[in-house]
Design an enzyme around this catalytic site. Sequence first.
Site, PDB file in Angstrom:
ATOM      1  CB  VAL A  74      -1.007   0.039   1.184  1.00 30.83           C
ATOM      2  CG1 VAL A  74      -2.046  -1.055   1.054  1.00 30.83           C
ATOM      3  CG2 VAL A  74      -0.284  -0.017   2.533  1.00 30.83           C
ATOM      4  CG  ASN A 100      -7.165  -3.209   8.526  1.00 33.60           C
ATOM      5  OD1 ASN A 100      -7.482  -2.954   9.684  1.00 33.60           O
ATOM      6  ND2 ASN A 100      -6.359  -4.235   8.215  1.00 33.60           N
ATOM      7  CB  SER A 153      -5.318   4.404  16.274  1.00 36.58           C
ATOM      8  OG  SER A 153      -4.928   3.966  17.565  1.00 36.58           O
ATOM      9  CE1 TYR A 167      -0.787   2.692  14.434  1.00 37.37           C
ATOM     10  CE2 TYR A 167      -1.286   3.400  16.683  1.00 37.37           C
ATOM     11  CZ  TYR A 167      -1.618   2.670  15.547  1.00 37.37           C
ATOM     12  OH  TYR A 167      -2.768   1.926  15.518  1.00 37.37           O
ATOM     13  CB  ALA A 169       1.889  12.227  14.404  1.00 37.69           C
ATOM     14  CB  ALA A 170       0.580   8.231  11.074  1.00 35.18           C
ATOM     15  CE  LYS A 171      -3.538   3.639  12.526  1.00 33.53           C
ATOM     16  NZ  LYS A 171      -4.231   2.969  11.412  1.00 33.53           N
TER      17      LYS A 171
HETATM   18  N1  NAD Z   1      -5.179  -4.150  17.145  1.00 34.98           N
HETATM   19  C1  NAD Z   1      -5.428  -3.017  17.783  1.00 34.98           C
HETATM   20  O1  NAD Z   1      -5.571  -2.992  19.019  1.00 34.98           O
HETATM   21  C2  NAD Z   1      -5.591  -1.728  17.029  1.00 34.98           C
HETATM   22  C3  NAD Z   1      -5.951  -0.579  17.736  1.00 34.98           C
HETATM   23  C4  NAD Z   1      -6.101   0.610  17.036  1.00 34.98           C
HETATM   24  C5  NAD Z   1      -5.906   0.659  15.675  1.00 34.98           C
HETATM   25  N2  NAD Z   1      -5.518  -0.478  15.016  1.00 34.98           N
HETATM   26  C6  NAD Z   1      -5.283  -0.373  13.572  1.00 34.98           C
HETATM   27  O2  NAD Z   1      -6.035  -1.386  12.910  1.00 34.98           O
HETATM   28  C7  NAD Z   1      -5.333  -1.801  11.743  1.00 34.98           C
HETATM   29  C8  NAD Z   1      -5.145  -3.316  11.764  1.00 34.98           C
HETATM   30  O3  NAD Z   1      -4.507  -3.678  12.979  1.00 34.98           O
HETATM   31  P1  NAD Z   1      -4.167  -5.205  13.312  1.00 34.98           P
HETATM   32  O4  NAD Z   1      -3.905  -5.256  14.772  1.00 34.98           O
HETATM   33  O5  NAD Z   1      -5.170  -6.106  12.703  1.00 34.98           O
HETATM   34  O6  NAD Z   1      -2.760  -5.318  12.548  1.00 34.98           O
HETATM   35  P2  NAD Z   1      -1.961  -6.612  12.008  1.00 34.98           P
HETATM   36  O7  NAD Z   1      -0.511  -6.279  12.159  1.00 34.98           O
HETATM   37  O8  NAD Z   1      -2.492  -7.831  12.649  1.00 34.98           O
HETATM   38  O9  NAD Z   1      -2.315  -6.625  10.468  1.00 34.98           O
HETATM   39  C9  NAD Z   1      -1.825  -5.636   9.611  1.00 34.98           C
HETATM   40  C10 NAD Z   1      -1.791  -6.199   8.207  1.00 34.98           C
HETATM   41  O10 NAD Z   1      -1.283  -5.173   7.331  1.00 34.98           O
HETATM   42  C11 NAD Z   1      -0.358  -5.770   6.448  1.00 34.98           C
HETATM   43  N3  NAD Z   1       0.599  -4.789   5.936  1.00 34.98           N
HETATM   44  C12 NAD Z   1       1.630  -4.210   6.587  1.00 34.98           C
HETATM   45  N4  NAD Z   1       2.311  -3.390   5.766  1.00 34.98           N
HETATM   46  C13 NAD Z   1       1.676  -3.442   4.568  1.00 34.98           C
HETATM   47  C14 NAD Z   1       1.906  -2.831   3.314  1.00 34.98           C
HETATM   48  N5  NAD Z   1       2.935  -1.982   3.116  1.00 34.98           N
HETATM   49  N6  NAD Z   1       1.075  -3.117   2.287  1.00 34.98           N
HETATM   50  C15 NAD Z   1       0.031  -3.978   2.456  1.00 34.98           C
HETATM   51  N7  NAD Z   1      -0.230  -4.594   3.623  1.00 34.98           N
HETATM   52  C16 NAD Z   1       0.586  -4.333   4.666  1.00 34.98           C
HETATM   53  C17 NAD Z   1       0.340  -6.845   7.275  1.00 34.98           C
HETATM   54  O11 NAD Z   1       0.992  -7.819   6.439  1.00 34.98           O
HETATM   55  C18 NAD Z   1      -0.844  -7.413   8.060  1.00 34.98           C
HETATM   56  O12 NAD Z   1      -1.473  -8.456   7.362  1.00 34.98           O
HETATM   57  C19 NAD Z   1      -4.031  -1.006  11.716  1.00 34.98           C
HETATM   58  O13 NAD Z   1      -4.185   0.130  10.907  1.00 34.98           O
HETATM   59  C20 NAD Z   1      -3.842  -0.617  13.162  1.00 34.98           C
HETATM   60  O14 NAD Z   1      -3.051   0.526  13.313  1.00 34.98           O
HETATM   61  C21 NAD Z   1      -5.374  -1.664  15.657  1.00 34.98           C
END
Ligand code: NAD
Length: 261
Positions: A74, A100, A153, A167, A169-171
């Site tokens: 991405v 996502n 987030s 992170y 700041a980006a969110k």
């Molecule tokens: N889990 C949490 O508690 C939480 C809380 C707040 C926000 N988030 C946000 O939710 C989203 C998903 O979180 P998660 O915990 O399921 O993460 P995760 O790490 O389990 O999954 C992230 C996925 O993104 C893929 N990815 C990474 N870099 C990539 C790239 N350059 N191109 C394409 N795919 C790529 C990874 O291979 C992975 O499959 C994220 O944006 C995260 O910041 C998660």
Amino acid sequence: MRDSLSASDECGPMTDVTFNFENRVAVVTGAAVGIGEATARAFSAAGAMVYLLDIDADRASTTGDVGTFLETDVTSIDSLARTFERITGDHGRIDVLVNNAGGFGVQATTETIDPSEWAGLIELNLTSVFLVCRAALAGLRNSEAGRIVNIGSLAGQTGGYRTSPAYAAAKAGVHSYTRVLAHELAADKITVNAIAPSAVLTERIIAVRDESERQATAESIPLGRYQTPEELAAWVLFLASAESGFMTGETIAVNGGRFMA
Ligand SMILES: NC(=O)c1ccc[n+]([C@@H]2O[C@H](COP(=O)([O-])OP(=O)(O)OC[C@H]3O[C@@H](n4cnc5c(N)ncnc54)[C@H](O)[C@@H]3O)[C@@H](O)[C@H]2O)c1
């Protein structure tokens, strides 16, 4: 103490919500694992034609029953161009885009974060959303009711709990860009909304937070537990549904009461 690390039905029947996405084309980034995978599975179960975009091609075989896996970075303009050419070639349109892919890397402060790591986190969590939306725009405009759902987030609202300054700041940027894009695309009848989760129990969280840290996090949440990826996916489906059509530019806090604006 309540069971803090597993879902329960004590908060209501969220996972019983059903939506009909038959004949809708849904694209989910970061769909190989975690929230993205749960979201892709929920769209598939609701009848959508799902495209799972992820950089991790090794996981493609585990998600093959859900939809079409396209190896995609991405953060790469070329990779995104190939992917969206394929999707619009298949269907001529995109109905739902879920941004996502993202994550916070290692815990850091302004003093400890390396500038190259800062740049990488901004690229993965914020710039990627812009690049994916740009690549998907022509397809979304061909939909009768396009929907973009960005995963932000709690860190973007509060400054974060033990994450990384880049992170957070980006969110915050994702939440702001959600409003910008909502203005830009309103005339095309495309809605753009975001979700700000707090603590969702995914493999990544289990890898970076040991059990006592997870327990402490759960206890800091008024509802006393982590959210499941499936519960979060239900919110994504709502924002992608016909029923949410009069809301745009909004960031919904789904955080168990951890932060109330
Ligand atoms: N889990 C949490 O508690 C939480 C809380 C707040 C926000 N988030 C946000 O939710 C989203 C998903 O979180 P998660 O915990 O399921 O993460 P995760 O790490 O389990 O999954 C992230 C996925 O993104 C893929 N990815 C990474 N870099 C990539 C790239 N350059 N191109 C394409 N795919 C790529 C990874 O291979 C992975 O499959 C994220 O944006 C995260 O910041 C998660």
